[in-house]
Write an enzyme that holds these catalytic residues in place. Structure first.
Site, PDB file in Angstrom:
ATOM      1  N   HIS A 139      -5.640  -5.615  -3.732  1.00 25.90           N
ATOM      2  CA  HIS A 139      -6.671  -5.227  -2.745  1.00 25.90           C
ATOM      3  C   HIS A 139      -6.417  -3.887  -2.436  1.00 25.90           C
ATOM      4  O   HIS A 139      -7.355  -3.239  -1.783  1.00 25.90           O
ATOM      5  CB  HIS A 139      -6.396  -6.292  -1.514  1.00 25.90           C
ATOM      6  CG  HIS A 139      -5.301  -5.872  -0.519  1.00 25.90           C
ATOM      7  ND1 HIS A 139      -4.243  -6.957  -0.524  1.00 25.90           N
ATOM      8  CD2 HIS A 139      -5.123  -5.046   0.377  1.00 25.90           C
ATOM      9  CE1 HIS A 139      -3.388  -6.325   0.393  1.00 25.90           C
ATOM     10  NE2 HIS A 139      -3.836  -5.350   0.849  1.00 25.90           N
ATOM     11  N   SER A 174       0.719  -2.261   2.586  1.00 24.77           N
ATOM     12  CA  SER A 174       0.390  -3.453   1.710  1.00 24.77           C
ATOM     13  C   SER A 174       0.678  -2.713   0.196  1.00 24.77           C
ATOM     14  O   SER A 174       0.553  -1.424  -0.147  1.00 24.77           O
ATOM     15  CB  SER A 174      -1.309  -3.535   1.587  1.00 24.77           C
ATOM     16  OG  SER A 174      -1.340  -4.534   2.611  1.00 24.77           O
ATOM     17  N   ASP A 215      -3.466 -11.410  -6.095  1.00 20.92           N
ATOM     18  CA  ASP A 215      -3.325 -10.081  -5.520  1.00 20.92           C
ATOM     19  C   ASP A 215      -2.048  -9.230  -5.787  1.00 20.92           C
ATOM     20  O   ASP A 215      -1.366  -8.634  -4.986  1.00 20.92           O
ATOM     21  CB  ASP A 215      -3.096 -10.328  -3.743  1.00 20.92           C
ATOM     22  CG  ASP A 215      -3.443  -9.063  -3.105  1.00 20.92           C
ATOM     23  OD1 ASP A 215      -4.139  -8.104  -3.583  1.00 20.92           O
ATOM     24  OD2 ASP A 215      -3.336  -9.155  -1.662  1.00 20.92           O
TER      25      ASP A 215
END
Length: 375
Positions: free
Chosen positions: A116, A224, A146
């Protein structure tokens, strides 16, 4: 009168003895119990040392930081009208820049991050620890799990991080997160492993099949894709998302990371390039430990309860039936429905799998030729 003088003499003698005894006692007390030094005295400063555990965190950060990267992903964001203006009049398309983190796992420039972070990006820029900025290309990606592998080209060997063993991590262990929160630059936070095998049906609108590590090491937007480390400086997870019940976009000490053992199981396929393909079993499942499974006449237990078998699927061809409870997949214990889906997706398409299941309290072992999931 004579009697009063005698009493006064005795009283005076008692006072003098008491004073002498008190003075000697105080003197001995001073010798045996020296006064506590002031907070600013030399003796206190001389005894002050940095605790060994504090030095350990600092040393891990120094070793790990050079292998952690900042990611800037530029996306084109245009509505249909803006797209027309671009095609007919050459108007520039509006762009949006996203930020994230990653880490180098091979010294020839291979980087792991979350999918993402770079999804839909036209241009990906990697910021190294020495302030060098390089353009990256996407080698392989797995939108469902992901994960993404990026590559930068450079003439020098880059620092790397080693993979740890996320299965060996225990609740209560220390954890260290490094990343680029809010684009501020490299940031180190420390916390604990708060839980393992946290499962969610969806994460930020995406279906989730992961069993996450929960940590109190503070994670914020921009973290992230960055590493979650153990006290040996090895990667035990990839920081992925945060939980904030108020819906705010900042961390409150409840963060989640993809276990590195899941990543290791998929790394070869990510390195092959393109979008990772997943295996297909062809069942609808529910966790067998939920109380509502009692309506199927089954006692709640760990495992994956088969609610439905799709016709002509690998499961149907192998004889798996609704009501079966799968307890092992390729030798690995199955604790829940999501757990089974994850193990199937990690398996290679068209590979043979061995499934152990309970049917009417009887243990059966079945071989299944898996298919390929249509993504």
């Amino acid at each position: 009168m004579k009697r009063m003088l005698t009493i006064f003499a005795v009283f005076s003698l008692a006072l003098m003895c008491g004073y002498k005894l008190g003075k000697e006692s105080a003197h001995k007390s001073v010798k045996s119990n020296p006064p506590t030094p002031s907070l600013f005295s030399d003796s206190v400063v001389a005894r002050t040392e940095t605790p060994s555990w504090q030095k350990a965190f600092a040393n891990i950060a120094k070793r790990a930081e050079p292998a952690v990267v900042h990611i800037r992903a530029v996306r084109v964001v245009a509505d249909p009208f803006e797209q027309l203006l671009h095609e007919f009049f050459g108007e520039p398309l509006p762009r949006r820049e996203g930020i994230g983190s990653g880490f180098i796992f091979r010294n020839d420039g291979y980087i792991l991050t979350n999918f993402h972070v770079i999804e839909g990006a036209r241009n990906i820029r990697i910021g190294l620890h020495d302030k060098t900025e390089l353009t990256a290309t996407t080698v392989g990606a797995d939108p469902w799990l992901d994960l993404a592998v990026l590559k930068v080209n450079t003439n020098k060997l880059l620092p790397t991080l080693e993979f740890g063993d996320s299965d060996a991590v225990e609740v209560g262990d220390w954890a260290i997160a490094i990343g680029n929160p809010f684009g501020l630059g490299q940031t180190v936070t420390i916390g604990f492993i708060n839980a393992k095998e946290r499962e969610f049906e969806s994460v930020e609108g995406r279906r989730s099949v992961h069993s996450y590590i929960q940590t109190s090491a503070l994670i914020n937007p921009g973290n992230s894709g960055g590493p979650l480390l153990d006290l040996n400086g090895r990667v035990i997870g990839i920081n992925t998302f945060i939980y904030n019940p108020a819906g705010e976009r900042f961390g409150i000490g409840i963060g989640f990371a993809i276990p590195i053992n899941t990543v290791k199981a998929l790394l070869d396929r990510l390195m092959r390039g393109g979008i990772v393909e997943h295996a297909y079993l062809g069942v609808v499942v529910e966790s067998a430990d939920k109380p509502e499974v009692a309506r199927y006449g089954i006692k709640p237990r760990e495992g994956a309860l088969i609610l439905k078998v799709h016709p002509q699927s690998p499961a149907a061809n192998a004889g798996i039936q609704a009501g079966d409870i799968i307890i092992r997949f390729n030798g690995k214990p199955i604790h829940s429905g999501i757990n089974l889906i994850r193990e199937v997706w990690i398996a290679e398409p068209y590979s043979e799998a061995v499934i152990e299941l309970l049917r009417n309290e009887q243990l059966l072992k079945i071989k299944v030729r898996l298919g390929r999931a249509q993504m």
